[in-house]
Design a protein around this motif. Structure first.
Motif, PDB file in Angstrom:
ATOM      1  N   TRP A  79       1.966   3.038   4.124  1.00 56.38           N
ATOM      2  CA  TRP A  79       0.568   3.007   4.566  1.00 56.38           C
ATOM      3  C   TRP A  79      -0.412   3.027   3.394  1.00 56.38           C
ATOM      4  O   TRP A  79      -1.401   2.292   3.400  1.00 56.38           O
ATOM      5  CB  TRP A  79       0.275   4.144   5.543  1.00 56.38           C
ATOM      6  N   VAL A  80      -0.163   3.855   2.391  1.00 59.36           N
ATOM      7  CA  VAL A  80      -1.061   3.870   1.227  1.00 59.36           C
ATOM      8  C   VAL A  80      -1.011   2.509   0.534  1.00 59.36           C
ATOM      9  O   VAL A  80      -2.054   1.943   0.182  1.00 59.36           O
ATOM     10  CB  VAL A  80      -0.707   5.019   0.253  1.00 59.36           C
ATOM     11  N   GLY A  81       0.175   1.952   0.358  1.00 63.18           N
ATOM     12  CA  GLY A  81       0.302   0.627  -0.253  1.00 63.18           C
ATOM     13  C   GLY A  81      -0.429  -0.433   0.546  1.00 63.18           C
ATOM     14  O   GLY A  81      -1.115  -1.295  -0.013  1.00 63.18           O
ATOM     15  N   SER A  82      -0.302  -0.378   1.872  1.00 63.04           N
ATOM     16  CA  SER A  82      -0.982  -1.349   2.734  1.00 63.04           C
ATOM     17  C   SER A  82      -2.498  -1.221   2.632  1.00 63.04           C
ATOM     18  O   SER A  82      -3.212  -2.231   2.545  1.00 63.04           O
ATOM     19  CB  SER A  82      -0.559  -1.155   4.194  1.00 63.04           C
ATOM     20  N   LEU A  83      -2.995   0.005   2.648  1.00 66.26           N
ATOM     21  CA  LEU A  83      -4.447   0.217   2.552  1.00 66.26           C
ATOM     22  C   LEU A  83      -4.992  -0.253   1.204  1.00 66.26           C
ATOM     23  O   LEU A  83      -6.063  -0.851   1.134  1.00 66.26           O
ATOM     24  CB  LEU A  83      -4.790   1.689   2.784  1.00 66.26           C
ATOM     25  N   LEU A  84      -4.255   0.008   0.127  1.00 63.96           N
ATOM     26  CA  LEU A  84      -4.701  -0.447  -1.197  1.00 63.96           C
ATOM     27  C   LEU A  84      -4.619  -1.969  -1.316  1.00 63.96           C
ATOM     28  O   LEU A  84      -5.467  -2.592  -1.957  1.00 63.96           O
ATOM     29  CB  LEU A  84      -3.863   0.215  -2.294  1.00 63.96           C
ATOM     30  N   HIS A  85      -3.618  -2.571  -0.698  1.00 64.73           N
ATOM     31  CA  HIS A  85      -3.449  -4.015  -0.772  1.00 64.73           C
ATOM     32  C   HIS A  85      -4.495  -4.755   0.058  1.00 64.73           C
ATOM     33  O   HIS A  85      -5.032  -5.778  -0.365  1.00 64.73           O
ATOM     34  CB  HIS A  85      -2.044  -4.386  -0.292  1.00 64.73           C
ATOM     35  N   GLU A  86      -4.791  -4.255   1.232  1.00 65.71           N
ATOM     36  CA  GLU A  86      -5.652  -4.960   2.175  1.00 65.71           C
ATOM     37  C   GLU A  86      -7.147  -4.700   1.997  1.00 65.71           C
ATOM     38  O   GLU A  86      -7.964  -5.486   2.464  1.00 65.71           O
ATOM     39  CB  GLU A  86      -5.265  -4.590   3.614  1.00 65.71           C
ATOM     40  N   TYR A  87      -7.517  -3.598   1.348  1.00 67.18           N
ATOM     41  CA  TYR A  87      -8.933  -3.244   1.254  1.00 67.18           C
ATOM     42  C   TYR A  87      -9.345  -2.933  -0.171  1.00 67.18           C
ATOM     43  O   TYR A  87      -8.567  -2.423  -0.970  1.00 67.18           O
ATOM     44  CB  TYR A  87      -9.244  -2.011   2.122  1.00 67.18           C
ATOM     45  N   LYS A  88     -10.605  -3.225  -0.450  1.00 67.91           N
ATOM     46  CA  LYS A  88     -11.234  -2.796  -1.695  1.00 67.91           C
ATOM     47  C   LYS A  88     -11.996  -1.522  -1.348  1.00 67.91           C
ATOM     48  O   LYS A  88     -12.716  -1.470  -0.348  1.00 67.91           O
ATOM     49  CB  LYS A  88     -12.193  -3.862  -2.219  1.00 67.91           C
ATOM     50  N   TRP A  89     -11.848  -0.497  -2.163  1.00 70.72           N
ATOM     51  CA  TRP A  89     -12.461   0.798  -1.898  1.00 70.72           C
ATOM     52  C   TRP A  89     -13.654   0.981  -2.827  1.00 70.72           C
ATOM     53  O   TRP A  89     -13.525   0.863  -4.041  1.00 70.72           O
ATOM     54  CB  TRP A  89     -11.442   1.915  -2.121  1.00 70.72           C
ATOM     55  N   VAL A  90     -14.820   1.266  -2.250  1.00 71.49           N
ATOM     56  CA  VAL A  90     -16.045   1.419  -3.029  1.00 71.49           C
ATOM     57  C   VAL A  90     -16.608   2.810  -2.765  1.00 71.49           C
ATOM     58  O   VAL A  90     -16.844   3.184  -1.612  1.00 71.49           O
ATOM     59  CB  VAL A  90     -17.084   0.347  -2.625  1.00 71.49           C
ATOM     60  N   GLN A  91     -16.800   3.571  -3.832  1.00 66.33           N
ATOM     61  CA  GLN A  91     -17.385   4.903  -3.694  1.00 66.33           C
ATOM     62  C   GLN A  91     -18.857   4.768  -3.326  1.00 66.33           C
ATOM     63  O   GLN A  91     -19.577   3.950  -3.902  1.00 66.33           O
ATOM     64  CB  GLN A  91     -17.230   5.678  -5.003  1.00 66.33           C
ATOM     65  N   LEU A  92     -19.320   5.546  -2.340  1.00 62.83           N
ATOM     66  CA  LEU A  92     -20.689   5.402  -1.851  1.00 62.83           C
ATOM     67  C   LEU A  92     -21.725   5.977  -2.799  1.00 62.83           C
ATOM     68  O   LEU A  92     -22.840   5.475  -2.870  1.00 62.83           O
ATOM     69  CB  LEU A  92     -20.835   6.032  -0.460  1.00 62.83           C
TER      70      LEU A  92
END
Length: 123
Positions: A79-92
């Motif tokens: 799940w962590v791998g999938s979330l990192l692969h599928e989404y770009k994470w931007v700090q607000l």
């Protein structure tokens, strides 16, 4: 020495044990690698997360270990791998991440990290 009455319920303070400088070098520093490296003051560095080594007690250990641990370890990686692969994470907010904790029923971040997820690809 005091005697503890038969049938007494005892609770171990895992929060305090995890921050004991007699056991851990720099116990207040965020260093997850301490559980598998020489950062533990223990001389025996070989252990399994599925065994009964008390260095892993904060995560459950021995007979009282989580019964779903063998399923959760590979699932978390997936799940962590999938979330990192599928989404770009931007700090607000642009301020540095603050890992200060506050102890409640569980250990929480004093200032929770807020992020926004952006899909890496269009559907």
């Amino acid at each position: 020495m005091d005697t503890i009455a038969d049938g007494t319920t005892t609770i171990f303070n895992m929060w305090a044990i995890g921050r004991d400088p007699k056991i851990w070098m720099d116990p207040l520093e965020f260093m997850p690698e301490r559980f598998v490296s020489k950062l533990s003051r223990s001389t025996d560095l070989e252990f399994s997360v599925l065994g009964s080594d008390l260095r892993m007690a904060p995560f459950g250990s021995g007979r009282k270990s989580c019964p779903g641990k063998t399923l959760s370890l590979p699932t978390i990686n997936f799940w962590v791998g999938s979330l990192l692969h599928e989404y770009k994470w931007v700090q607000l907010n642009a301020s540095p991440v603050n890992l200060t904790e506050r102890l409640r029923l569980s250990c929480e971040m004093t200032n929770p990290l807020k992020v926004k997820m952006k899909p890496r690809r269009t559907p």
